[in-house]
Write a protein that holds these residues in place. Structure first.
Motif, PDB file in Angstrom:
ATOM      1  N   ALA A 230      14.734  17.475  -4.318  1.00  0.00           N
ATOM      2  CA  ALA A 230      14.278  16.060  -3.696  1.00  0.00           C
ATOM      3  C   ALA A 230      14.546  15.235  -4.622  1.00  0.00           C
ATOM      4  CB  ALA A 230      14.027  15.705  -2.735  1.00  0.00           C
ATOM      5  N   LEU A 231      15.963  14.330  -5.475  1.00  0.00           N
ATOM      6  CA  LEU A 231      15.164  14.146  -6.636  1.00  0.00           C
ATOM      7  C   LEU A 231      16.229  12.524  -6.634  1.00  0.00           C
ATOM      8  CD1 LEU A 231      16.390  16.278  -8.934  1.00  0.00           C
ATOM      9  CD2 LEU A 231      14.222  15.563  -8.475  1.00  0.00           C
ATOM     10  N   TYR A 232      15.699  11.299  -7.433  1.00  0.00           N
ATOM     11  CA  TYR A 232      16.418   9.944  -7.166  1.00  0.00           C
ATOM     12  C   TYR A 232      17.257   9.807  -8.881  1.00  0.00           C
ATOM     13  CZ  TYR A 232      16.927   5.187  -9.402  1.00  0.00           C
ATOM     14  OH  TYR A 232      16.902   3.901  -9.357  1.00  0.00           O
ATOM     15  N   SER A 233      17.545   9.450  -8.156  1.00  0.00           N
ATOM     16  CA  SER A 233      19.340   9.665  -9.941  1.00  0.00           C
ATOM     17  C   SER A 233      19.447   9.076 -10.521  1.00  0.00           C
ATOM     18  CB  SER A 233      20.794  11.027  -9.248  1.00  0.00           C
ATOM     19  OG  SER A 233      21.026  10.598 -10.238  1.00  0.00           O
ATOM     20  N   ARG A 234      18.866   8.123 -11.281  1.00  0.00           N
ATOM     21  CA  ARG A 234      19.275   6.786 -12.151  1.00  0.00           C
ATOM     22  C   ARG A 234      20.885   6.981 -13.182  1.00  0.00           C
ATOM     23  NH1 ARG A 234      19.149   0.665 -10.454  1.00  0.00           N
ATOM     24  NH2 ARG A 234      19.543  -0.136 -13.463  1.00  0.00           N
ATOM     25  N   ALA A 235      21.832   6.428 -13.108  1.00  0.00           N
ATOM     26  CA  ALA A 235      22.210   6.583 -14.355  1.00  0.00           C
ATOM     27  C   ALA A 235      22.243   5.839 -15.430  1.00  0.00           C
ATOM     28  CB  ALA A 235      23.399   6.203 -14.051  1.00  0.00           C
ATOM     29  N   LEU A 242      19.155  10.091 -15.495  1.00  0.00           N
ATOM     30  CA  LEU A 242      17.717  10.494 -14.751  1.00  0.00           C
ATOM     31  C   LEU A 242      18.017  10.595 -13.426  1.00  0.00           C
ATOM     32  CD1 LEU A 242      15.634  10.576 -16.655  1.00  0.00           C
ATOM     33  CD2 LEU A 242      15.168   8.187 -16.568  1.00  0.00           C
ATOM     34  N   GLN A 243      16.533  11.907 -13.407  1.00  0.00           N
ATOM     35  CA  GLN A 243      16.121  11.970 -12.137  1.00  0.00           C
ATOM     36  C   GLN A 243      14.807  12.496 -12.260  1.00  0.00           C
ATOM     37  OE1 GLN A 243      19.226  15.944 -11.470  1.00  0.00           O
ATOM     38  NE2 GLN A 243      20.599  14.746 -11.027  1.00  0.00           N
TER      39      GLN A 243
END
Length: 381
Positions: A230-235, A242-243
């Motif tokens: 379970a990841l937060y992904s930021r462009a 970036l995860q």
């Protein structure tokens, strides 16, 4: 005889005196006004021929002349400000319309000679002295119009809701995707198995919640390895994300939970690349790198080479993992896209364990290398 000649000379004088009296000027007599004799009409002068206008060579555009505002009229004139300028016509160059005494000139300060259709207007336009042909300067650009101009006419709350809906529908909306890149059956020498690898995400162009899962198993022995992230992904930009998040391994036993940080994106030449570091709740450090490339043969036939490498910073004997490069997989799959969202495929996959991981496998009676013929489905929605 002399008397007859004298009478003949005096007689004409006697008749001329009454005629001269009738022609006397009586204009000075009181009460008497006699009309002046009419003068003969003057012959019209010939119109001068208009001289041909010589076009001057283009010169740098002069600065526009200062406009002097006309003085306000002392009385309200319904036609004030709407009169046309005094035009010095080519046909009558000496005629001018005199202004009324005591009244301001409504045409003062308004030089209309530069307008098209006026004398000199066409020449001024061709000489580059008006419009966008003016010389370049260093003056700052005019300020842009103020935003949300419609709020002056419509209720601001309603316009704010309309702008919010417009933003959601044109780039600010949340979307999702679920993809199974691998969902296959593996035909091996001795014991068949299966494998899956996929992810799902929900969010916008910048921020997303990403779920990943992969695993494998053997027929008759159940699941050999399974994990969920379970990841937060930021462009970071248009191609890289970036995860960060957590990973939990259900198999092999004992299970482990890891803090995860990684990166994924599209490398030059359209290589899909992914890399991650994992720190377990026991202090174990693992790493993974994988990538694949879709080589389009036709519009529906695609060849996908794929590689995956797993590393460990130390031995993890509980999970039968050795330090260094623990295992690797190299595959080649050919799929046919019935639709973009649904494509069956066939291929070949080769896996091997190296280093201390291979030593653990041999101690457990397992093979360190395996080649499989695979067939499965790649799908997304």
């Amino acid at each position: 005889m002399r008397g007859i000649l004298l009478l003949a000379g005096v007689a004409p004088l006697l008749f001329a005196i009454p005629a001269m009296a009738q022609q006397a000027d009586h204009s000075n007599m009181p009460g008497m006004q006699m009309p002046a004799p009419k003068k003969p009409a003057a012959k019209p002068k010939p119109r001068p021929q208009a001289k041909p206008v010589r076009r001057a060579q283009p010169k740098p555009a002069p600065s526009p002349p200062a406009v002097t505002p006309a003085a306000p009229a002392p009385t309200a004139d319904p036609h004030a400000g709407h009169g046309m300028p005094v035009t010095r016509g080519r046909d009558m160059p000496d005629m001018q319309t005199p202004a009324a005494p005591g009244a301001p000139d409504p045409h003062a300060g308004h030089d209309m000679s530069a307008m098209p259709g006026m004398p000199g207007g066409d020449a001024a336009t061709q000489h580059g002295t008006v419009g966008t042909a003016l010389p370049a300067g260093n003056a700052p650009a005019p300020p842009p119009p103020s935003d949300h101009y419609a709020d002056r006419v419509f209720p601001p709350d309603e316009m704010a809701r309309a702008r919010s809906a417009l933003t959601r529908e044109h780039g600010g909306t949340s979307t999702y995707q679920v993809m199974l890149n691998l969902a296959e059956y593996q035909v091996r020498d001795g014991r068949d198995g299966y494998r899956w690898d996929g992810e799902a995400w929900f969010g916008g162009d910048i921020n997303r919640l990403t779920l990943k899962s992969e695993g494998e198993g053997s027929l008759g022995n159940g699941v050999d390895g399974a994990e969920v992230q379970a990841l937060y992904s930021r462009a970071l930009d248009a191609y890289w994300n970036l995860q960060a998040g957590v990973r939990h391994d259900f198999q092999p036993k004992p299970s482990r939970t890891y803090a995860t940080i990684g990166i994924e994106g599209l490398a030059p030449y359209w290589f899909e690349v992914e890399g991650a570091l994992f720190l377990s709740d026991k202090g174990d450090v693992l790493a993974r790198a994988e990538g694949y490339y879709d080589q389009r043969i036709t519009q529906r036939l695609i060849l996908q080479p794929r590689v995956e490498l797993n590393f460990a910073a130390q031995d993890v004997p509980e999970n039968r993992i050795g330090s260094g490069l623990s295992n690797a997989e190299l595959g080649l799959r050919l799929r046919y896209e019935i639709r973009r969202e649904f494509a069956p495929y066939v291929g070949i996959s080769h896996e091997w364990k190296v280093g201390d991981t291979a030593r653990y496998a041999r101690a457990d009676g397992e093979r360190t290398r395996a080649t499989s013929f695979v067939f499965g489905i790649r799908t997304w929605f």
